[in-house]
Design a protein around this motif. Structure first.
Motif, PDB file in Angstrom:
ATOM      1  N   SER A  65      57.025 -82.975 -53.654  1.00 48.42           N
ATOM      2  CA  SER A  65      56.240 -82.755 -52.608  1.00 48.42           C
ATOM      3  C   SER A  65      56.291 -81.393 -52.128  1.00 48.42           C
ATOM      4  O   SER A  65      55.845 -80.865 -51.258  1.00 48.42           O
ATOM      5  N   TRP A  66      56.798 -80.446 -53.210  1.00 47.36           N
ATOM      6  CA  TRP A  66      57.172 -79.092 -53.049  1.00 47.36           C
ATOM      7  C   TRP A  66      55.970 -78.365 -53.939  1.00 47.36           C
ATOM      8  O   TRP A  66      55.688 -78.612 -55.004  1.00 47.36           O
ATOM      9  N   CYS A  67      55.049 -77.335 -53.065  1.00 46.04           N
ATOM     10  CA  CYS A  67      54.181 -76.337 -53.776  1.00 46.04           C
ATOM     11  C   CYS A  67      55.169 -75.131 -54.083  1.00 46.04           C
ATOM     12  O   CYS A  67      55.402 -74.284 -53.211  1.00 46.04           O
ATOM     13  N   PRO A  68      55.138 -74.790 -55.383  1.00 42.68           N
ATOM     14  CA  PRO A  68      55.682 -73.656 -55.624  1.00 42.68           C
ATOM     15  C   PRO A  68      54.981 -72.426 -55.317  1.00 42.68           C
ATOM     16  O   PRO A  68      55.617 -71.103 -55.168  1.00 42.68           O
ATOM     17  N   THR A  69      53.826 -72.335 -55.131  1.00 51.00           N
ATOM     18  CA  THR A  69      52.822 -71.506 -54.638  1.00 51.00           C
ATOM     19  C   THR A  69      53.040 -70.978 -53.305  1.00 51.00           C
ATOM     20  O   THR A  69      53.236 -69.921 -52.591  1.00 51.00           O
ATOM     21  N   CYS A  70      52.490 -72.182 -52.442  1.00 50.48           N
ATOM     22  CA  CYS A  70      53.013 -71.883 -50.899  1.00 50.48           C
ATOM     23  C   CYS A  70      54.475 -71.902 -50.474  1.00 50.48           C
ATOM     24  O   CYS A  70      54.598 -71.530 -49.049  1.00 50.48           O
ATOM     25  N   SER A 276      45.086 -63.013 -58.458  1.00 46.48           N
ATOM     26  CA  SER A 276      45.751 -62.647 -56.958  1.00 46.48           C
ATOM     27  C   SER A 276      46.927 -61.782 -56.956  1.00 46.48           C
ATOM     28  O   SER A 276      47.515 -61.535 -58.255  1.00 46.48           O
ATOM     29  N   ILE A 277      47.542 -61.421 -55.806  1.00 47.32           N
ATOM     30  CA  ILE A 277      48.564 -60.585 -55.644  1.00 47.32           C
ATOM     31  C   ILE A 277      49.688 -61.241 -55.023  1.00 47.32           C
ATOM     32  O   ILE A 277      49.475 -61.453 -54.040  1.00 47.32           O
ATOM     33  N   ARG A 278      50.603 -61.377 -55.863  1.00 49.08           N
ATOM     34  CA  ARG A 278      52.003 -62.120 -55.102  1.00 49.08           C
ATOM     35  C   ARG A 278      53.171 -61.361 -55.265  1.00 49.08           C
ATOM     36  O   ARG A 278      53.414 -60.777 -56.389  1.00 49.08           O
ATOM     37  N   ASN A 279      53.851 -61.007 -54.224  1.00 48.94           N
ATOM     38  CA  ASN A 279      54.883 -59.990 -54.167  1.00 48.94           C
ATOM     39  C   ASN A 279      54.486 -58.814 -54.946  1.00 48.94           C
ATOM     40  O   ASN A 279      55.378 -58.362 -55.872  1.00 48.94           O
ATOM     41  N   GLU A 280      53.460 -58.235 -54.867  1.00 50.31           N
ATOM     42  CA  GLU A 280      52.710 -56.896 -55.180  1.00 50.31           C
ATOM     43  C   GLU A 280      52.789 -57.028 -56.577  1.00 50.31           C
ATOM     44  O   GLU A 280      52.400 -55.965 -57.398  1.00 50.31           O
ATOM     45  N   ASP A 281      52.529 -58.290 -57.323  1.00 52.13           N
ATOM     46  CA  ASP A 281      52.304 -58.354 -58.800  1.00 52.13           C
ATOM     47  C   ASP A 281      51.038 -59.016 -58.907  1.00 52.13           C
ATOM     48  O   ASP A 281      50.792 -60.039 -58.177  1.00 52.13           O
ATOM     49  N   LEU A 282      50.207 -58.471 -59.984  1.00 50.36           N
ATOM     50  CA  LEU A 282      48.930 -59.402 -60.175  1.00 50.36           C
ATOM     51  C   LEU A 282      49.273 -60.534 -60.983  1.00 50.36           C
ATOM     52  O   LEU A 282      50.111 -60.563 -61.873  1.00 50.36           O
ATOM     53  N   VAL A 283      48.707 -61.731 -60.514  1.00 48.60           N
ATOM     54  CA  VAL A 283      49.192 -62.896 -61.173  1.00 48.60           C
ATOM     55  C   VAL A 283      47.618 -63.622 -61.495  1.00 48.60           C
ATOM     56  O   VAL A 283      46.641 -63.659 -60.728  1.00 48.60           O
ATOM     57  N   VAL A 284      47.527 -63.819 -62.796  1.00 54.95           N
ATOM     58  CA  VAL A 284      46.195 -64.353 -63.500  1.00 54.95           C
ATOM     59  C   VAL A 284      46.257 -65.935 -63.767  1.00 54.95           C
ATOM     60  O   VAL A 284      47.371 -66.475 -64.221  1.00 54.95           O
ATOM     61  N   GLU A 285      45.377 -66.586 -63.282  1.00 61.84           N
ATOM     62  CA  GLU A 285      45.324 -68.028 -63.464  1.00 61.84           C
ATOM     63  C   GLU A 285      44.115 -68.513 -63.937  1.00 61.84           C
ATOM     64  O   GLU A 285      43.078 -68.063 -63.520  1.00 61.84           O
TER      65      GLU A 285
END
Length: 486
Positions: A65-70, A276-285
């Motif tokens: 039930s855990w979302c690793p992104t949110c 997207s930008i997560r923790n100042e890093d670019l994330v490509v999905e």
């Protein structure tokens, strides 16, 4: 003479059917890929979709039930946004009606303005005038003007011209103001009369200029018009500004005409890649990695494993284990059934492999592109760098045609949630266009109509060296008129 057969070794390139299929899958957009997957699922029973729970907010696979992104559990969320409420409502509709419910099916399609005009006109017309109204509405061009003379249209319909005029007036009443005009002057005059009826102040000389001197006004012959009308040049310019700002020469393309449907002509698109930008890093999905979880059907996997085993000797005793009975039953399968199982199973494996290869190739290319265009992704189009597909192909280690095939007809969602074509990463002219638009806007705010040569000189000061004709080309693509017509 003697005929015979000779054997000789020869090396040549040969494109295998599996490579053709892989290249085809790679060229598909996300929406096209989804359609191909659905078709393959219907035609191949050895292939099935694995259902996985995803986060309702971001779409990421849930770990329990855990979302690793949110970084939260979906069951504990209480800060529901209006978007979440709408999504819950859509899911409620889907659960109550059909498991195969498509949320896009509740999105209203764009209504044709001509159909809406004709539908509204039918309320005010008699049935014997419907055919005339339909003919007049269908004769409207892209601006909303009636193509052809009324006399010619009446002759084509075999009716008197006097019957067309009342119907045309009804169309002009129910349509956006100016639609149904027979000329530009009539279009602008109808809009001026409407504004006057609503109580808006109309500058002097506007009506007279529209009726008699529209061409001279467009040619900026203000001195000539000032002498003929006996007014000052400032009054002519005031009338010109009113016509340019308040009247529309293309009434069928304005916001009112499009209020019945979508405000854009662009088709509905969904991104293939999300940056997207997560923790100042670019994330490509890659988007399809969220939804497409294909696997072999368990029954076909088991049957394929059994028919691939070597035949075992029959047991001495009459008692057989369930596994042995299944092996015996499989051994009795006809060759036609065996070929059926092998064919569909191999087809499913190849399809799954091509989907995974598409995802990996697109992910490698996208990550490399984002590394080169990181400034653009973070700070905007002004920081877009020149980039070629050949350079990306060299860095990724694939052929240039593979990069072209992987990026064609695909869209990317930027960190600012704007969806752009993938080709924008390879168009450095976008930054130059942005500078040109800023220059024109700044000078128009100061009341100065800057020329292409002046824009070219200002770009040179910014370090951008392009020819004047290139400035004119970019200005035209931005929808900016020449300085003599602005």
């Amino acid at each position: 003479m003697e005929a015979g057969f000779d054997l000789s070794p020869e090396m040549r390139q040969w494109v295998s059917p599996s490579l053709i299929e892989a290249n085809y899958i790679l060229s598909l957009s996300q929406q096209e890929l989804q359609a191909v997957i659905e078709q393959e699922l219907r035609s191949n029973p050895a292939l099935e979709m694995e259902e996985k729970a995803t986060c309702a907010a971001c779409g990421t696979n849930l770990e329990g039930s855990w979302c690793p992104t949110c970084q939260s559990e979906t069951s504990q969320r209480t800060d529901a946004s209006p978007y979440d409420e709408m999504e819950a409502h859509v899911h409620g509709i889907a659960n109550d009606s059909d498991d195969d419910f498509d949320p896009l099916s509740i999105v209203a399609s764009r209504a044709d303005p001509r159909e809406q005009i004709l539908s509204d006109a039918h309320i005010l017309l008699d049935e014997d005038e419907y055919e005339i109204a339909a003919y007049l509405v269908n004769s409207l061009d892209e601006r909303g003007f009636v193509k052809g003379d009324l006399e010619e249209l009446a002759a084509e319909l075999s009716v008197p011209e006097s019957r067309l005029l009342p119907v045309l007036e009804v169309i002009q009443d129910v349509a956006p103001i100016g639609v149904g005009s027979r000329s530009l002057a009539e279009c602008l005059k109808l809009q001026t009369e409407f504004l006057e009826r609503t109580g808006e102040h109309i500058p002097p000389s506007v009506t007279y200029l529209i009726d008699h001197h529209l061409d001279d006004l467009g040619a900026h012959k203000f001195g000539k018009l000032s002498r003929e009308l006996g007014v000052s040049v400032d009054e002519i310019e005031t009338a010109r500004d009113f016509i340019r700002e308040r009247l529309n020469p293309h009434p069928l393309q304005n916001a009112q005409a499009r209020s019945w449907g979508s405000p854009t002509e662009q088709p509905l698109v969904s991104p293939d890649v999300i940056v997207s930008i997560r923790n100042e890093d670019l994330v490509v999905e890659i988007v399809d990695s969220r939804y497409h979880y294909l696997r072999m059907n368990g029954i076909y996997s088991d049957l394929l494993a059994r028919i691939s085993r070597k035949p075992q000797p029959e047991p001495q005793s009459d008692e057989r284990l369930p596994e042995e009975e299944a092996s015996v039953a499989t051994a009795n399968l006809k060759q036609e059934d065996r070929d059926h199982i092998r064919g569909l199973s191999n087809r499913a494996r190849l399809f799954i492999s091509n989907i995974e290869q598409r995802r990996e190739t697109l992910l490698k290319i996208s990550r490399t592109v984002c590394e080169y265009q990181e400034d653009f992704l973070r700070d905007g189009v002004r920081n877009l760098k020149p980039l070629t597909r050949a350079l990306i192909a060299q860095q990724v280690g694939v052929h240039e045609s593979t990069v072209s095939r992987a990026t064609a007809n695909k869209f990317v969602m930027l960190p600012n949630h704007k969806v752009v074509p993938y080709s924008d990463f390879f168009r450095p002219s976008l930054s130059t266009k942005d500078i040109i638009k800023e220059i024109v806007d700044n000078h128009e705010d100061n009341g100065h109509q800057i020329t292409d040569r002046e824009i070219c000189d200002l770009l040179l000061d910014e370090g951008v060296r392009i020819a004047r004709r290139t400035v004119a080309k970019y200005r035209s693509e931005l929808g900016i008129l020449p300085s003599t017509m602005r």
